[in-house]
Design an enzyme around this catalytic site. Structure first.
Site, PDB file in Angstrom:
ATOM      1  N   ASN A 122       0.803  -1.223   0.000  1.00  0.00           N
ATOM      2  CA  ASN A 122       0.000   0.000   0.000  1.00  0.00           C
ATOM      3  C   ASN A 122       0.838   1.277   0.000  1.00  0.00           C
ATOM      4  O   ASN A 122       0.297   2.376  -0.094  1.00  0.00           O
ATOM      5  CB  ASN A 122      -0.995  -0.007   1.169  1.00  0.00           C
ATOM      6  CG  ASN A 122      -2.095  -1.036   0.935  1.00  0.00           C
ATOM      7  OD1 ASN A 122      -2.215  -1.579  -0.172  1.00  0.00           O
ATOM      8  ND2 ASN A 122      -2.885  -1.315   1.959  1.00  0.00           N
ATOM      9  N   CYS A 141     -16.649  -3.433  -3.578  1.00  0.00           N
ATOM     10  CA  CYS A 141     -15.936  -4.706  -3.583  1.00  0.00           C
ATOM     11  C   CYS A 141     -16.413  -5.507  -2.390  1.00  0.00           C
ATOM     12  O   CYS A 141     -17.324  -5.076  -1.687  1.00  0.00           O
ATOM     13  CB  CYS A 141     -14.426  -4.498  -3.571  1.00  0.00           C
ATOM     14  SG  CYS A 141     -13.777  -3.966  -1.997  1.00  0.00           S
ATOM     15  N   ARG A 147     -17.175   1.439  -0.767  1.00  0.00           N
ATOM     16  CA  ARG A 147     -15.935   2.148  -1.100  1.00  0.00           C
ATOM     17  C   ARG A 147     -16.087   3.251  -2.155  1.00  0.00           C
ATOM     18  O   ARG A 147     -15.495   3.185  -3.232  1.00  0.00           O
ATOM     19  CB  ARG A 147     -14.869   1.135  -1.523  1.00  0.00           C
ATOM     20  CG  ARG A 147     -14.676   0.060  -0.472  1.00  0.00           C
ATOM     21  CD  ARG A 147     -13.532  -0.846  -0.753  1.00  0.00           C
ATOM     22  NE  ARG A 147     -12.237  -0.219  -0.502  1.00  0.00           N
ATOM     23  CZ  ARG A 147     -11.071  -0.833  -0.667  1.00  0.00           C
ATOM     24  NH1 ARG A 147     -11.046  -2.071  -1.105  1.00  0.00           N
ATOM     25  NH2 ARG A 147      -9.942  -0.217  -0.424  1.00  0.00           N
ATOM     26  N   ASP A 160      -6.933  -3.611   8.130  1.00  0.00           N
ATOM     27  CA  ASP A 160      -6.248  -4.652   7.359  1.00  0.00           C
ATOM     28  C   ASP A 160      -5.658  -5.761   8.232  1.00  0.00           C
ATOM     29  O   ASP A 160      -5.111  -6.733   7.709  1.00  0.00           O
ATOM     30  CB  ASP A 160      -5.133  -4.033   6.494  1.00  0.00           C
ATOM     31  CG  ASP A 160      -5.696  -3.183   5.368  1.00  0.00           C
ATOM     32  OD1 ASP A 160      -6.905  -3.288   5.096  1.00  0.00           O
ATOM     33  OD2 ASP A 160      -4.920  -2.403   4.765  1.00  0.00           O
ATOM     34  N   ARG A 163      -2.624 -11.100  -4.485  1.00  0.00           N
ATOM     35  CA  ARG A 163      -2.638  -9.645  -4.706  1.00  0.00           C
ATOM     36  C   ARG A 163      -1.739  -8.939  -3.702  1.00  0.00           C
ATOM     37  O   ARG A 163      -1.208  -7.881  -4.002  1.00  0.00           O
ATOM     38  CB  ARG A 163      -4.058  -9.096  -4.552  1.00  0.00           C
ATOM     39  CG  ARG A 163      -4.987  -9.544  -5.653  1.00  0.00           C
ATOM     40  CD  ARG A 163      -6.302  -8.844  -5.534  1.00  0.00           C
ATOM     41  NE  ARG A 163      -6.103  -7.390  -5.474  1.00  0.00           N
ATOM     42  CZ  ARG A 163      -7.048  -6.501  -5.253  1.00  0.00           C
ATOM     43  NH1 ARG A 163      -8.276  -6.915  -5.072  1.00  0.00           N
ATOM     44  NH2 ARG A 163      -6.790  -5.219  -5.217  1.00  0.00           N
TER      45      ARG A 163
HETATM   46  N1  EPU Z   1     -14.381   6.529   1.749  1.00  0.00           N
HETATM   47  C1  EPU Z   1     -15.444   7.282   1.306  1.00  0.00           C
HETATM   48  N2  EPU Z   1     -15.226   8.176   0.288  1.00  0.00           N
HETATM   49  C2  EPU Z   1     -13.998   8.319  -0.284  1.00  0.00           C
HETATM   50  C3  EPU Z   1     -12.919   7.549   0.170  1.00  0.00           C
HETATM   51  C4  EPU Z   1     -13.135   6.653   1.205  1.00  0.00           C
HETATM   52  O1  EPU Z   1     -16.556   7.163   1.807  1.00  0.00           O
HETATM   53  O2  EPU Z   1     -13.874   9.127  -1.215  1.00  0.00           O
HETATM   54  C5  EPU Z   1     -14.591   5.574   2.850  1.00  0.00           C
HETATM   55  C6  EPU Z   1     -14.311   4.135   2.463  1.00  0.00           C
HETATM   56  O3  EPU Z   1     -15.428   3.525   1.843  1.00  0.00           O
HETATM   57  C7  EPU Z   1     -13.975   3.522   3.794  1.00  0.00           C
HETATM   58  C8  EPU Z   1     -13.222   4.656   4.515  1.00  0.00           C
HETATM   59  O4  EPU Z   1     -13.633   5.850   3.848  1.00  0.00           O
HETATM   60  O5  EPU Z   1     -15.138   3.217   4.492  1.00  0.00           O
HETATM   61  C9  EPU Z   1     -11.716   4.571   4.483  1.00  0.00           C
HETATM   62  O6  EPU Z   1     -11.266   4.319   3.163  1.00  0.00           O
HETATM   63  P1  EPU Z   1      -9.837   4.764   2.634  1.00  0.00           P
HETATM   64  O7  EPU Z   1     -10.026   5.756   1.560  1.00  0.00           O
HETATM   65  O8  EPU Z   1      -8.972   5.120   3.789  1.00  0.00           O
HETATM   66  O9  EPU Z   1      -9.310   3.388   2.012  1.00  0.00           O
HETATM   67  P2  EPU Z   1      -8.572   3.156   0.635  1.00  0.00           P
HETATM   68  O10 EPU Z   1      -7.629   4.257   0.366  1.00  0.00           O
HETATM   69  O11 EPU Z   1      -9.564   2.784  -0.399  1.00  0.00           O
HETATM   70  C10 EPU Z   1      -6.549   1.920   1.731  1.00  0.00           C
HETATM   71  C11 EPU Z   1      -5.882   0.590   1.581  1.00  0.00           C
HETATM   72  C12 EPU Z   1      -6.784  -0.497   2.124  1.00  0.00           C
HETATM   73  C13 EPU Z   1      -7.064  -0.194   3.596  1.00  0.00           C
HETATM   74  C14 EPU Z   1      -7.667   1.208   3.743  1.00  0.00           C
HETATM   75  C15 EPU Z   1      -7.884   1.628   5.177  1.00  0.00           C
HETATM   76  C16 EPU Z   1      -4.478   0.905  -0.350  1.00  0.00           C
HETATM   77  C17 EPU Z   1      -4.197   0.586  -1.769  1.00  0.00           C
HETATM   78  N3  EPU Z   1      -5.580   0.357   0.186  1.00  0.00           N
HETATM   79  O12 EPU Z   1      -7.750   1.846   0.981  1.00  0.00           O
HETATM   80  O13 EPU Z   1      -6.074  -1.708   2.013  1.00  0.00           O
HETATM   81  O14 EPU Z   1      -7.955  -1.149   4.115  1.00  0.00           O
HETATM   82  O15 EPU Z   1      -6.801   2.167   3.120  1.00  0.00           O
HETATM   83  O16 EPU Z   1      -6.702   1.597   5.884  1.00  0.00           O
HETATM   84  O17 EPU Z   1      -3.731   1.611   0.294  1.00  0.00           O
HETATM   85  C18 EPU Z   1      -5.779  -4.043   1.824  1.00  0.00           C
HETATM   86  O18 EPU Z   1      -4.569  -3.823   1.634  1.00  0.00           O
HETATM   87  O19 EPU Z   1      -6.246  -5.192   2.056  1.00  0.00           O
HETATM   88  C19 EPU Z   1      -6.711  -2.920   1.781  1.00  0.00           C
HETATM   89  C20 EPU Z   1      -8.016  -3.067   1.576  1.00  0.00           C
END
Ligand code: EPU
Length: 419
Positions: A23, A118, A123, A307, A399
């Protein structure tokens, strides 16, 4: 389709090398779009998601070249020739949305497929879009794609996130690095992966204050330049193998793991009876005595990571006493519960919380992985279970975990991949 077969009951003993953080690597690769010069990344993990990001960058016209035979050092460069991120790539990996900020900052336009939901939640990406709108981008929705345009250059803005988002913080940080004027990102995510991205951007010539805090202040520059960056070790891989050592009743040295990136994970594992000691070059994780139940709630960093929730739940399923596991980040991240229960765990879900009543022993069973972290929780359960466990749908695992069966087998686990 590959499966993983585990025969449980062997305490792990030995050493596991922790790889570069998935990440952190994904946004860092997207940062390669911010300059035509070469960005050289080392400690790149060998994962399906990295291959998908490579494909996406190549689709945008960049050259992504391995500089070492093992592919752990990548050169990214050449600039953007195409601003479309197609559905076929984005549907495989939601982190593809991270190209949106760089495309708008460099090319002034972007056509990016919306990722959709997903298995762990809906998300949405509204925070990414709203923040970029505040910086001067306009968006239209067309056939499942967001079409973004900027007249001239993105401009600085004061963006206050209503809640913490890792991806939105990363996208806006990259966009702000090349925007005109000052951008403030308040209530920004503080995950170590954000700090890693920010320090790479600084090496590329960006001006960023507040790295490591929830307020990032960025003075936009006209252009960024070549840089080299070493990716931080994966804190979730670290935590996952710490759980493997613990659930098997063994002792494993996690080479390259960094205690300071683990946040609440260390405190909670220690509370549950796992010994974690910082040593030269890594962490020693040992479980000599029984495990006790411990309550956790997932939170943004430095809180307990979502995670790690599935892996911790597998661990608690064989701890003495009850544990309450509350998921606050994603609305549907308990898909591993019915699978763990098929192996004899006693877990009940009530809304966003799961009550785990520890059992003395799990039993091996065929189970189905539903997402990346759930896959690892089932492997953990398999390590502790009596008899044979077969984890199906291993593509989720590939992945985000590199050579998991080899790393665990080298520590004495009876585990193999079957085609
Ligand atoms: N959210 C919104 N609107 C947005 C963005 C996020 O409502 O525009 C919500 C999401 O639906 C969620 C929360 O905010 O409920 C937090 O989401 P975040 O944006 O922090 O997650 P992400 O950037 O999509 C990354 C990691 C995830 C990890 C999350 C939380 C990467 C590539 N992915 O996802 O990793 O769970 O942060 O820490 O960095 C994994 O590696 O298994 C994984 C899912």
């Amino acid at each position: 389709m590959d499966r993983i077969r585990i025969r449980g009951g062997r305490p792990l003993s030995g050493e596991i090398k922790v790889g570069g953080a998935k990440n952190a690597a994904l946004p860092l690769m997207a940062a390669g779009m911010l300059t035509d010069d070469r960005l050289i990344l080392s400690n790149v993990p060998r994962l399906a998601d990295i291959a998908t990001m490579t494909l996406l960058l190549e689709q945008h016209g960049l050259a992504v070249e391995p500089l070492t035979e093992d592919g752990r050092m990548l050169s990214i460069g050449g600039g953007i020739a195409n601003t479309e991120a197609p559905y076929d790539i984005v549907r495989k990996m939601r982190a593809s949305i991270l190209v949106l900020g760089p495309l708008l900052a460099r090319a002034g336009e972007a056509r990016v497929s919306l990722p959709g939901g997903c298995s762990i939640g809906t998300r949405p990406v509204d925070l990414h879009l709203k923040g970029l709108e505040q910086m001067g981008a306009r968006f239209d929705l067309d056939g499942g794609y967001v079409d973004g345009k900027v007249d001239g250059r993105l401009h600085g803005a004061r963006i206050v996130f209503p809640f913490v988002s890792v991806g939105a913080t990363e996208n806006l940080l990259m966009a702000a690095a090349l925007a005109e004027g000052e951008t403030v990102l308040a209530n920004a995510a503080r995950e170590p992966e954000i700090g890693d991205l920010a320090s790479c951007l600084v090496a590329m010539g960006a001006r960023i204050d507040g790295i490591g805090t929830d307020k990032l202040v960025i003075q936009g520059v006209d252009q960024l330049h070549a840089a080299e960056h070493d990716i931080i070790p994966d804190r979730i891989e670290t935590g996952s193998y710490a759980c493997a050592a613990a659930i098997s009743g063994g002792s494993v040295f996690l080479r390259n793991a960094r205690l300071e990136h683990l946040g609440a994970t260390v405190r909670i594992l220690r509370e549950a009876g796992v010994e974690i000691a910082q040593e030269d070059g890594g962490l020693m994780v040992t479980r000599l005595n029984g495990l006790h139940g411990a309550d956790v709630m997932t939170e943004p960093y430095p809180g307990f990571p979502t995670d790690m929730q599935a892996q911790f739940m597998a661990l608690m399923s064989v701890a003495e006493g009850a544990s309450m596991v509350t998921e606050t980040i994603f609305e549907n991240r308990f898909m591993h519960v019915p699978e763990l229960n098929r192996m004899g765990a006693r877990i009940n879900v009530h809304g966003a919380s799961a009550i785990v009543r520890g059992v003395p022993c799990l039993q091996g069973a065929p189970v189905m992985a539903t997402d990346l972290r759930a896959s690892l929780s089932l492997i953990l359960a398999g390590l502790a279970a009596r008899g044979e466990t077969v984890v199906n749908r291993v593509y989720h695992l590939d992945r985000g975990y590199e050579a998991v069966e080899q790393k665990l087998a080298a520590c004495g686990a009876d585990i193999e991949r079957i085609s």
